[in-house]
Design an enzyme around this catalytic site. Structure first.
Site, PDB file in Angstrom:
ATOM      1  N   LEU A   1      63.037 145.478  -5.567  1.00  0.00           N
ATOM      2  CA  LEU A   1      62.460 144.723  -6.680  1.00  0.00           C
ATOM      3  C   LEU A   1      61.041 145.185  -6.966  1.00  0.00           C
ATOM      4  O   LEU A   1      60.292 145.503  -6.046  1.00  0.00           O
ATOM      5  CB  LEU A   1      62.382 143.239  -6.331  1.00  0.00           C
ATOM      6  CG  LEU A   1      63.663 142.528  -5.922  1.00  0.00           C
ATOM      7  CD1 LEU A   1      63.357 141.097  -5.536  1.00  0.00           C
ATOM      8  CD2 LEU A   1      64.644 142.566  -7.073  1.00  0.00           C
TER       9      LEU A   1
ATOM     10  N   GLY B   1      45.903 157.374 -12.961  1.00  0.00           N
ATOM     11  CA  GLY B   1      45.022 156.226 -13.196  1.00  0.00           C
ATOM     12  C   GLY B   1      44.215 155.931 -11.955  1.00  0.00           C
ATOM     13  O   GLY B   1      43.812 156.850 -11.223  1.00  0.00           O
TER      14      GLY B   1
ATOM     15  N   GLY C   1      48.590 150.437  -5.636  1.00  0.00           N
ATOM     16  CA  GLY C   1      48.140 149.410  -4.691  1.00  0.00           C
ATOM     17  C   GLY C   1      49.276 148.440  -4.481  1.00  0.00           C
ATOM     18  O   GLY C   1      50.437 148.790  -4.640  1.00  0.00           O
TER      19      GLY C   1
ATOM     20  N   CYS D   1      53.215 146.663  -1.113  1.00  0.00           N
ATOM     21  CA  CYS D   1      54.278 147.516  -0.573  1.00  0.00           C
ATOM     22  C   CYS D   1      53.863 148.959  -0.302  1.00  0.00           C
ATOM     23  O   CYS D   1      53.931 149.422   0.832  1.00  0.00           O
ATOM     24  CB  CYS D   1      55.473 147.482  -1.514  1.00  0.00           C
ATOM     25  SG  CYS D   1      56.075 145.815  -1.733  1.00  0.00           S
TER      26      CYS D   1
HETATM   27  C1  UGA Z   1      57.343 148.876  -5.326  1.00  0.00           C
HETATM   28  C2  UGA Z   1      58.624 149.645  -5.686  1.00  0.00           C
HETATM   29  O1  UGA Z   1      58.513 150.158  -7.013  1.00  0.00           O
HETATM   30  C3  UGA Z   1      59.853 148.742  -5.593  1.00  0.00           C
HETATM   31  O2  UGA Z   1      61.025 149.485  -5.839  1.00  0.00           O
HETATM   32  C4  UGA Z   1      59.913 148.142  -4.180  1.00  0.00           C
HETATM   33  O3  UGA Z   1      60.986 147.231  -4.045  1.00  0.00           O
HETATM   34  C5  UGA Z   1      58.622 147.396  -3.886  1.00  0.00           C
HETATM   35  O4  UGA Z   1      57.507 148.302  -4.025  1.00  0.00           O
HETATM   36  C6  UGA Z   1      58.697 146.874  -2.481  1.00  0.00           C
HETATM   37  O5  UGA Z   1      58.791 147.669  -1.541  1.00  0.00           O
HETATM   38  O6  UGA Z   1      58.752 145.663  -2.318  1.00  0.00           O
HETATM   39  P1  UGA Z   1      55.779 147.136  -6.622  1.00  0.00           P
HETATM   40  O7  UGA Z   1      54.913 147.154  -5.406  1.00  0.00           O
HETATM   41  O8  UGA Z   1      56.139 145.839  -7.255  1.00  0.00           O
HETATM   42  O9  UGA Z   1      57.182 147.852  -6.303  1.00  0.00           O
HETATM   43  O10 UGA Z   1      55.032 147.986  -7.722  1.00  0.00           O
HETATM   44  P2  UGA Z   1      55.288 149.325  -8.560  1.00  0.00           P
HETATM   45  O11 UGA Z   1      55.738 148.998  -9.912  1.00  0.00           O
HETATM   46  O12 UGA Z   1      56.080 150.293  -7.801  1.00  0.00           O
HETATM   47  O13 UGA Z   1      53.768 149.855  -8.660  1.00  0.00           O
HETATM   48  C7  UGA Z   1      53.030 150.175  -7.484  1.00  0.00           C
HETATM   49  C8  UGA Z   1      51.654 150.660  -7.843  1.00  0.00           C
HETATM   50  O14 UGA Z   1      51.722 151.948  -8.448  1.00  0.00           O
HETATM   51  C9  UGA Z   1      50.883 149.777  -8.842  1.00  0.00           C
HETATM   52  O15 UGA Z   1      49.555 149.649  -8.394  1.00  0.00           O
HETATM   53  C10 UGA Z   1      50.959 150.557 -10.142  1.00  0.00           C
HETATM   54  O16 UGA Z   1      49.875 150.310 -11.009  1.00  0.00           O
HETATM   55  C11 UGA Z   1      50.931 151.990  -9.617  1.00  0.00           C
HETATM   56  N1  UGA Z   1      51.530 152.993 -10.543  1.00  0.00           N
HETATM   57  C12 UGA Z   1      52.850 152.932 -10.880  1.00  0.00           C
HETATM   58  C13 UGA Z   1      50.735 154.018 -11.024  1.00  0.00           C
HETATM   59  O17 UGA Z   1      49.524 154.105 -10.734  1.00  0.00           O
HETATM   60  N2  UGA Z   1      51.305 154.972 -11.832  1.00  0.00           N
HETATM   61  C14 UGA Z   1      52.627 154.945 -12.171  1.00  0.00           C
HETATM   62  O18 UGA Z   1      53.077 155.864 -12.895  1.00  0.00           O
HETATM   63  C15 UGA Z   1      53.409 153.887 -11.686  1.00  0.00           C
END
Ligand code: UGA
Length: 439
Positions: free
Chosen positions: A153, A256, A260, A263
């Protein structure tokens, strides 16, 4: 089926609410009495779009209830363990909560049960879990089946992800375990969710491998951003070109302030520690982390380039949560940046549509503004930290009037450089050519 979910954090609560919505009889258990009291009244302990409504639906229908007493596990056919696995100082996953909850519930187990390891854990944990449970309850050794079912998720989209999961991963060692999970997720599988069945260690490892790979993609984009800034190239356009190759894919290539949240940071470290424990050095993972730290330093450098000394300067941060759509500030790049700017002597004021209160309790020195335009008043520079939609429609003319200096450091490449420059702003993007006027 009768399901008990131990731990009502992000993962546990979503699991409990979803399973009740697809027809199971679910009890969410947590030792935190205050939390359980709130949940019983329908109050979600955190913001997640659609979750409160889902909890409400389940509690009203009577298919979802909450309890503090471990006795509530009696009669459960499936028991999810969704407690936290935070990082130890060494980076290793701290699995104490898993062992404690296993011991606490063991004596209340009755009859055949599938115990589902849902928390993100290093490969080998399910085996440990089984050993703890069966040491406590040797009489149930043949009845307790431990399976791994990692969750994928994303915060902010978790409700949608729960009902339309990209895949459901189940690691088990026997047909009984697989069968229990097939019945549990039956309605989701029937509506098209892909079920992947593996052995337990593979499922456990695949979760860490996935998160580490996603973090690696982002860090790759951030390393490219540093390079693009030096070469006067545009990292977003580079990512678009790369992403048009289906072998690469465009997702998670947005440069960016870096990744963070609860997870990626802990999972990356835990994966690296697991590799080390298994005798494999995995320096690539350390490099992924180093590049992520570098993204914050690069943003501080831009602010300093724009403002020179940071003492007596007021800096407005737009966005405080670790990503849009959540009030979660755990290991938020925005707060890491705020800390560095405060250390350099700046006054930092932040605004976030949802995460203001959490940010303030994490970083009391931060001034939290009630609205986006309040944050801009008298500020010498804006830094975009989280790409909330609200900021896309910022009235730039009004912003310019409120600011002491019309400077934007865009840590999420939210704005069109030509447009903001056209309105008289000095604009620093991420991985984009710097403002020609500045050098
Ligand atoms: C992440 C995974 O995407 C999920 O599949 C997983 O279930 C979850 O961890 C977990 O282990 O519980 P999440 O922590 O909700 O999900 O957030 P993401 O959407 O993955 O984003 C993580 C970070 O990466 C954020 O800080 C976001 O701003 C950053 N990000 C994301 C970027 O800097 N660039 C991107 O292109 C995408």
């Amino acid at each position: 089926m009768r399901v008990v979910v131990v731990g009502t954090g992000h993962v546990g609560l979503l699991t409990a609410a979803t399973l009740s919505a697809i027809g199971h009889d679910v009890v969410g258990m947590d030792e935190d009495e205050e939390k359980i009291e709130g949940l019983t009244k329908g109050i979600s302990p955190f913001f997640e779009p659609g979750l409160s409504e889902l909890i409400d639906k389940g509690t009203t229908a009577g298919t979802l209830r909450f309890d503090v007493a471990p006795e509530a596990v009696g009669g459960a056919e499936v028991l999810f363990i969704c407690v936290g696995t935070p990082a130890r100082v060494s980076g290793e996953a701290n699995l104490v909560a898993i062992e404690r909850s296993a011991r606490a519930i063991a004596r209340h187990l009755s009859g055949p049960i599938v115990v589902v390891e849902k928390s993100t854990v290093p490969a080998g944990t399910a085996q440990r879990l089984w050993r703890v449970l069966t040491l406590e309850r040797p009489d149930l050794a043949d009845e307790i089946e431990v399976v791994s079912n990692p969750e994928f998720l994303r915060e902010g989209q978790a409700v949608e992800d729960s009902f339309r999961p990209g895949r459901i991963l189940v690691g088990a060692r026997s047909e009984r375990g697989f069968d229990g999970m097939r019945r549990l997720y039956g309605p989701l599988i029937e509506s098209g969710a892909r079920l992947i069945e593996t052995d337990i260690a593979t499922a456990e490892l695949a979760k860490h491998a996935s998160n580490a790979f996603l973090a690696m993609k982002i860090s790759y984009a951030n390393a490219l951003a540093r390079l693009c800034e030096r070469a006067n190239a545009d990292v977003t356009a580079v990512a678009d070109v790369m992403g048009s190759d289906p072998r690469i894919g465009r997702a998670f290539l947005d440069a960016g302030l870096g990744w963070g949240g609860y997870c990626f940071p802990k999972d990356l470290q835990a994966f690296e520690r697991l590799a080390a424990r298994l005798g494999y050095d995995f320096p690539l993972l350390r490099e992924v982390e180093r590049i992520n730290d570098e993204a914050i330093v690069a943003a501080v450098e831009k602010v300093k380039d724009a403002l020179w000394n940071l003492e007596d300067k007021r800096i407005a941060l737009l966005g405080l949560s670790f990503k849009p759509g959540t009030d979660d500030v755990r290991l938020s790049p925005a707060l890491a940046l705020a800390r560095k700017l405060i250390d350099e002597g700046a006054e930092v004021v932040g605004y976030d549509p949802e995460a203001g209160a959490n940010a303030k309790s994490d970083l009391p020195e931060l001034v939290v503004a009630p609205g986006v335009y309040d944050a801009l008043e008298g500020a010498h520079c804006i830094v975009v930290c989280t790409e909330w939609d609200e900021f896309r429609s910022l009235d730039l003319d009004r912003a310019k009037e409120l600011l002491a200096h019309p400077i934007i450091v865009d840590g999420r490449n939210l704005f069109e450089p030509a447009e903001v420059r056209g309105r008289g702003f000095v604009y620093y993007g991420t991985g984009r050519a710097s403002d020609p006027g500045m050098h």
